[in-house]
Design a protein around this motif. Structure first.
Motif, PDB file in Angstrom:
ATOM      1  N   LEU A 266      11.844 -36.420   7.282  1.00 46.85           N
ATOM      2  CA  LEU A 266      11.686 -36.947   5.928  1.00 46.85           C
ATOM      3  C   LEU A 266      10.257 -37.395   5.677  1.00 46.85           C
ATOM      4  N   MET A 267       9.627 -38.002   6.676  1.00 44.14           N
ATOM      5  CA  MET A 267       8.236 -38.437   6.532  1.00 44.14           C
ATOM      6  C   MET A 267       7.298 -37.240   6.357  1.00 44.14           C
ATOM      7  N   LEU A 268       7.504 -36.204   7.152  1.00 42.92           N
ATOM      8  CA  LEU A 268       6.662 -35.013   7.030  1.00 42.92           C
ATOM      9  C   LEU A 268       6.851 -34.345   5.673  1.00 42.92           C
ATOM     10  N   HIS A 269       8.107 -34.224   5.249  1.00 45.11           N
ATOM     11  CA  HIS A 269       8.388 -33.607   3.952  1.00 45.11           C
ATOM     12  C   HIS A 269       7.726 -34.397   2.823  1.00 45.11           C
TER      13      HIS A 269
ATOM     14  N   GLN B  96      11.196 -28.235  10.892  1.00 41.23           N
ATOM     15  CA  GLN B  96      12.584 -27.857  11.136  1.00 41.23           C
ATOM     16  C   GLN B  96      13.069 -28.595  12.375  1.00 41.23           C
ATOM     17  N   ILE B  97      14.320 -29.070  12.324  1.00 42.35           N
ATOM     18  CA  ILE B  97      14.926 -29.801  13.429  1.00 42.35           C
ATOM     19  C   ILE B  97      15.858 -28.889  14.205  1.00 42.35           C
ATOM     20  N   PHE B  98      15.774 -28.970  15.528  1.00 46.07           N
ATOM     21  CA  PHE B  98      16.711 -28.274  16.408  1.00 46.07           C
ATOM     22  C   PHE B  98      17.455 -29.327  17.227  1.00 46.07           C
ATOM     23  N   GLU B  99      18.778 -29.352  17.100  1.00 48.03           N
ATOM     24  CA  GLU B  99      19.618 -30.357  17.740  1.00 48.03           C
ATOM     25  C   GLU B  99      20.528 -29.693  18.779  1.00 48.03           C
ATOM     26  N   ALA B 100      20.638 -30.322  19.959  1.00 49.57           N
ATOM     27  CA  ALA B 100      21.429 -29.739  21.040  1.00 49.57           C
ATOM     28  C   ALA B 100      22.922 -29.731  20.739  1.00 49.57           C
TER      29      ALA B 100
ATOM     30  N   VAL C  25      18.056 -35.346   4.639  1.00 50.77           N
ATOM     31  CA  VAL C  25      17.225 -34.233   5.097  1.00 50.77           C
ATOM     32  C   VAL C  25      17.716 -32.917   4.488  1.00 50.77           C
ATOM     33  N   LEU C  26      19.010 -32.688   4.508  1.00 49.86           N
ATOM     34  CA  LEU C  26      19.551 -31.438   3.958  1.00 49.86           C
ATOM     35  C   LEU C  26      19.307 -31.344   2.450  1.00 49.86           C
ATOM     36  N   GLU C  27      19.429 -32.482   1.750  1.00 48.93           N
ATOM     37  CA  GLU C  27      19.208 -32.485   0.307  1.00 48.93           C
ATOM     38  C   GLU C  27      17.750 -32.207  -0.029  1.00 48.93           C
ATOM     39  N   ARG C  28      16.829 -32.770   0.728  1.00 48.91           N
ATOM     40  CA  ARG C  28      15.412 -32.680   0.375  1.00 48.91           C
ATOM     41  C   ARG C  28      14.712 -31.476   0.990  1.00 48.91           C
ATOM     42  N   LEU C  29      15.122 -31.094   2.208  1.00 44.41           N
ATOM     43  CA  LEU C  29      14.432 -30.010   2.909  1.00 44.41           C
ATOM     44  C   LEU C  29      15.195 -28.696   2.856  1.00 44.41           C
ATOM     45  N   GLY C  30      16.472 -28.739   2.511  1.00 43.73           N
ATOM     46  CA  GLY C  30      17.259 -27.515   2.458  1.00 43.73           C
ATOM     47  C   GLY C  30      18.278 -27.438   3.583  1.00 43.73           C
TER      48      GLY C  30
END
Length: 414
Positions: free
Chosen positions: A17-20, A27-31, A112-117
């Motif tokens: 959110l800060m970067l956006h 992009q986030i990658f979650e295990a 994050v999904l709302e703002r970054l897609g």
């Protein structure tokens, strides 16, 4: 500039959110196969709430959390040692929140999904390693993942206390440090105690209780009360329990003898614990501060960089501040390496000092000290430890950790 963030916890999501907000792609990658509402209660201090407020998240926080009004430190028998207002009631420009960790993570994920897609968070992607060259950094994922690897200008490791990326940076690191304390943590809906916005920390070196509401209840007049009971059966410096023993479901049979050590009368503590069907046991662990957090185009943040004992309400708060500082550095710098180095120079010394202070008990060492001097209680608290000495312990920690009233309000004004 583009960033890959490894880990979809509070630190990773806040970083996105800060970067956006600064016009940077990430992009986030979650295990884990999905973002789930795990954990129990945490406190997020005003210096971190200030950063979330700048992202426009105060209304969302009010929907899911409680604005903490007061903090009380007490002995195991309930004798008050220290009482102070918190958040807005203490003169801060922003509140302090008591909140369910999972609810905070879910809110950040939704934002994050709302703002970054919808493609901003990719789940089911366990990171196994990283590599880099002069032009980019690459994250490699476990065999069978939908995406085998991904490259970007920088990689931000927000993959927690068991960080894979930290382990690659420091393959010979000694590992987790256990202080001998076991924690049982749970939450259940009950009637509110006191004003329904107060946090209590009671006990001493061997036993400790933390109690505070973290959400409005699903039934009228109820709140979700979070509780933590700790007991020190081990020896500081002993080997930490194996990872498979973390988050073990606790049992009432094992816990109730410890609960009965407390004489706090603001709530029926045994009834509260018995009413909690599911609760968990954790060892209180951290890691030694690192000499550096960056390797070229790769940087650690949050618990991957500076896991700390959960005293003083600073773990999640420091991860949020990391995210703000890192985003600012990336937005200002012409090169990713320079940005990561500037971030490290600002945040590593500050968090290393908090890790060290938390090992000494943080602000809660005020109750440890009272117990040390008067293990059987006392009729005259000031005769055991003066108000000035108590104030020096509590206020000194706040200033060192960066959340004194003047520090937070001045930073917001600037």
């Amino acid at each position: 500039m583009k960033a890959i963030i490894v880990g979809g916890g509070i630190g990773g999501l806040t970083t996105a959110l800060m970067l956006h907000a600064r016009g940077l792609d990430c992009q986030i990658f979650e295990a884990a196969p999905e973002i789930r509402e795990l954990g129990v209660g945490i406190n997020v201090l005003p210096h971190a709430i200030r950063e979330l407020a700048e992202l426009g998240l105060l209304p969302a926080l009010d929907e899911i959390g409680i604005r903490t009004r007061e903090l009380i430190y007490a002995t195991r028998h309930g004798q008050e040692i220290w009482r102070e207002p918190r958040g807005i009631d203490a003169g801060y420009d922003v509140p302090q929140f008591s909140i369910h960790r999972g609810h905070l993570q879910a809110m950040l994920h939704k934002t994050v999904l709302e703002r970054l897609g919808s493609d901003a968070v990719v789940t089911g992607q366990p990171c196994t390693s990283y590599s880099q060259d002069e032009g980019s950094a690459t994250v490699h994922f476990a065999e069978g993942c939908a995406i085998p690897s991904a490259s970007s200008d920088v990689v931000i490791a927000a993959d927690g206390i068991h960080s894979v990326i930290r382990r690659q940076m420091f393959p010979n690191e000694a590992g987790l440090k256990w202080n001998g304390v076991m924690m049982w943590r749970g939450a259940t809906e009950t009637e509110p105690f006191l004003d329904g916005r107060t946090m209590i920390v009671a006990g001493g070196f061997t036993y400790k209780l933390v109690l505070y509401p973290i959400a409005r209840g699903t039934q009228p007049g109820k709140v979700l009360n979070n509780w933590v009971v700790t007991y020190r059966p081990g020896v500081d410096g002993a080997p930490a329990p194996k990872r498979e023993d973390w988050s073990r479901r606790g049992t009432h049979e094992e816990l109730m003898p410890h609960v009965e050590k407390f004489g706090v009368d603001v709530i029926d503590l045994p009834a509260l614990v018995r009413a909690t069907d599911t609760f968990f046991e954790y060892p209180m662990c951290d890691r030694d501060p690192l000499p550096w957090w960056t390797d070229g185009r790769v940087a650690l943040i949050g618990d991957a960089a500076h896991p700390m004992y959960p005293v003083g309400s600073n773990g999640a708060s420091q991860a949020i501040i990391d995210a703000r500082m890192l985003a600012d550095c990336l937005a200002r710098a012409e090169h990713g390496r320079a940005a990561l180095a500037a971030y490290q120079a600002s945040r590593l010394p500050a968090t290393a000092e908090i890790v060290r202070l938390n090992r000494k008990g943080g602000p809660e060492c005020v109750i440890d000290e009272v117990e040390r001097r008067a293990p059987n209680g006392c009729a005259d608290l000031d005769g055991v430890i003066s108000f000035a000495e108590r104030e020096a312990i509590v206020r000194g920690y706040a200033a060192t950790a960066g959340f004194s009233t003047s520090q937070v309000n001045q930073a917001r004004a600037s």
